[in-house]
Design a protein around this motif. Sequence first.
Motif, mmCIF file in Angstrom:
data_model
loop_
_atom_site.group_PDB
_atom_site.id
_atom_site.type_symbol
_atom_site.label_atom_id
_atom_site.label_comp_id
_atom_site.label_asym_id
_atom_site.label_seq_id
_atom_site.Cartn_x
_atom_site.Cartn_y
_atom_site.Cartn_z
ATOM 1 N N MET A 26 0.710 -1.110 0.046
ATOM 2 C CA MET A 26 -0.159 0.009 0.146
ATOM 3 C C MET A 26 0.771 1.233 0.088
ATOM 4 S SD MET A 26 -3.407 0.755 2.195
ATOM 5 C CE MET A 26 -2.614 2.016 3.284
ATOM 6 N N SER A 36 0.584 0.819 -4.479
ATOM 7 C CA SER A 36 -0.927 1.138 -4.689
ATOM 8 C C SER A 36 -1.425 0.839 -5.733
ATOM 9 C CB SER A 36 -0.921 2.713 -3.993
ATOM 10 O OG SER A 36 -0.194 3.611 -5.128
ATOM 11 N N LEU A 52 1.438 -3.886 6.190
ATOM 12 C CA LEU A 52 1.921 -2.416 6.677
ATOM 13 C C LEU A 52 3.178 -2.598 7.341
ATOM 14 C CD1 LEU A 52 -1.595 -0.570 7.403
ATOM 15 C CD2 LEU A 52 -0.294 -1.085 4.976
ATOM 16 N N ASP A 69 -4.153 -0.618 12.349
ATOM 17 C CA ASP A 69 -5.461 0.491 12.271
ATOM 18 C C ASP A 69 -5.132 1.762 11.935
ATOM 19 O OD1 ASP A 69 -3.343 0.621 14.558
ATOM 20 O OD2 ASP A 69 -4.634 1.593 15.818
ATOM 21 N N CYS A 102 -3.748 4.304 8.736
ATOM 22 C CA CYS A 102 -3.705 4.201 7.457
ATOM 23 C C CYS A 102 -2.419 4.848 6.890
ATOM 24 C CB CYS A 102 -4.764 5.099 6.789
ATOM 25 S SG CYS A 102 -4.845 5.109 4.581
ATOM 26 N N TYR A 103 -1.484 4.284 6.282
ATOM 27 C CA TYR A 103 -0.303 4.826 5.887
ATOM 28 C C TYR A 103 0.203 4.465 4.437
ATOM 29 C CZ TYR A 103 4.491 6.632 5.673
ATOM 30 O OH TYR A 103 5.882 7.299 5.434
ATOM 31 N N ALA A 123 -1.231 8.406 4.724
ATOM 32 C CA ALA A 123 -2.617 9.071 5.145
ATOM 33 C C ALA A 123 -3.628 9.169 3.932
ATOM 34 C CB ALA A 123 -2.568 10.172 6.059
ATOM 35 N N HIS A 130 -3.780 7.815 1.399
ATOM 36 C CA HIS A 130 -4.604 6.479 0.898
ATOM 37 C C HIS A 130 -5.877 5.747 1.471
ATOM 38 C CE1 HIS A 130 -0.583 5.108 -1.555
ATOM 39 N NE2 HIS A 130 -1.287 6.258 -2.256
ATOM 40 N N LYS A 131 -6.362 6.800 2.424
ATOM 41 C CA LYS A 131 -7.586 6.569 3.069
ATOM 42 C C LYS A 131 -8.565 5.756 2.306
ATOM 43 C CE LYS A 131 -8.469 8.950 6.644
ATOM 44 N NZ LYS A 131 -8.669 10.252 7.459
ATOM 45 N N TYR A 149 -7.313 2.415 1.503
ATOM 46 C CA TYR A 149 -7.283 1.575 2.707
ATOM 47 C C TYR A 149 -8.699 0.787 2.904
ATOM 48 C CZ TYR A 149 -6.817 0.666 7.638
ATOM 49 O OH TYR A 149 -6.813 0.285 9.063
ATOM 50 N N HIS A 150 -9.755 1.740 2.889
ATOM 51 C CA HIS A 150 -11.028 1.128 3.083
ATOM 52 C C HIS A 150 -11.545 0.090 1.945
ATOM 53 C CE1 HIS A 150 -11.799 3.158 6.823
ATOM 54 N NE2 HIS A 150 -11.448 4.492 6.235
ATOM 55 N N ILE A 207 -6.208 -5.923 5.668
ATOM 56 C CA ILE A 207 -5.033 -5.114 6.083
ATOM 57 C C ILE A 207 -4.175 -5.714 7.065
ATOM 58 C CG2 ILE A 207 -4.128 -2.746 7.071
ATOM 59 C CD1 ILE A 207 -5.530 -2.365 4.467
#
Length: 363
Positions: A146, A152, A169, A174, A176-177, A179, A181-182, A185-186, A194
């Motif tokens: 990610m 990504s 990761l 918990d 998201c890095y 940030a 890529h929020k 991430y979801h 994850i």
Amino acid sequence: MQYQYWLSNIEGIGSVTIGKLLQYVGSAEELYFLTDAQFEMMSEVRMIERQKIIASKKKWDLDGAWEKFQKRGISFVTQEMDCFPEKLRYIHNPPYSIYFKGKLPDENKNAVAIVGARRCSEYGRSMAEKLGEQLAKYDIPVISGMAKGVDSYAHIGALRGKGKTYAVLGCGADICYPAAHKELYHEILDHGGIISEYPPGTEPKPQLFPFRNRIISALSDTIVLVEAKEKSGSLITADFALEQGKDIFAFPGRATDELSFGCNALIRQGAGIVTSVDSFLADIGVLKPNECRQENLFEKFPDLLLEKEESMVYSCLDLRPRSLEEIAFRTGLKTQYLTSLIQGMIDKGVLKETFRNYYIRAD
């Protein structure tokens, strides 16, 4: 599981030390109930580490910490459990525990890791997305980190192909890095998972990322490098993959491109070459050789209705940016006219401007 969660959260105690401790006592629960004197007798573990474990027992709220963790919506497995991933259990320096949101990869399915440069080219972006998408269409899980760039884009391609994809990761699951890529991430959570060996709340630190690469390679059966510099984090993943006996493939690139140095070096050392999706799928046993289409991954272009001079411009471009001056030299068209022609092709969605006066073919 309270005891295992405690053991997994002792600051400064890594998986190597935990492995030694479990060889000595057998389980986290047994370790927790050792006396200070029994800890002091563990010559296999350094004194400073023994002291950290003893101190953690005195300040750790066993039931309270576990109850708080359960409310985080994060799953937790350790080597002490039957459900711990077998692909991780027998690698060199296996993680003691894995935290994850969503799901873990199905170990009955072969998975492919796609990794590469953070500052990848447009060519790297396109290749990562296309490969991720096609693998997803064949129900092959895509695993990556990610990170910005190739990682990504591999996830994005897999999601576009409506497949499963998993991000490992270098921070807590918990967090998201990066940030930015929020949304990604979801989306990954909705179509995969994850994963991290680090406890929730662990902030991203540079030294954590190279080590997590061994998990990316371990969870995968095949590793593909899209773009990598001569000294690249992606090559660390390749090293772990070699150590674990995994198959490695790489996209070839021009000898003068800095982003191709790592991939070309791997190919020179014997890595497989990715020249098309179908040939790669045949190499990993998904397709039979006679099922492969004669498709070159680098030359798959849309069937466009272009005027003669537009075709001249289009034919001298690919996924590597070329300057206006170079296009003018190649086509023999005057710069002022060429500028107008290119803008019209951009408006049609045929070309893209990557940065000022540099152009590529649009995907």
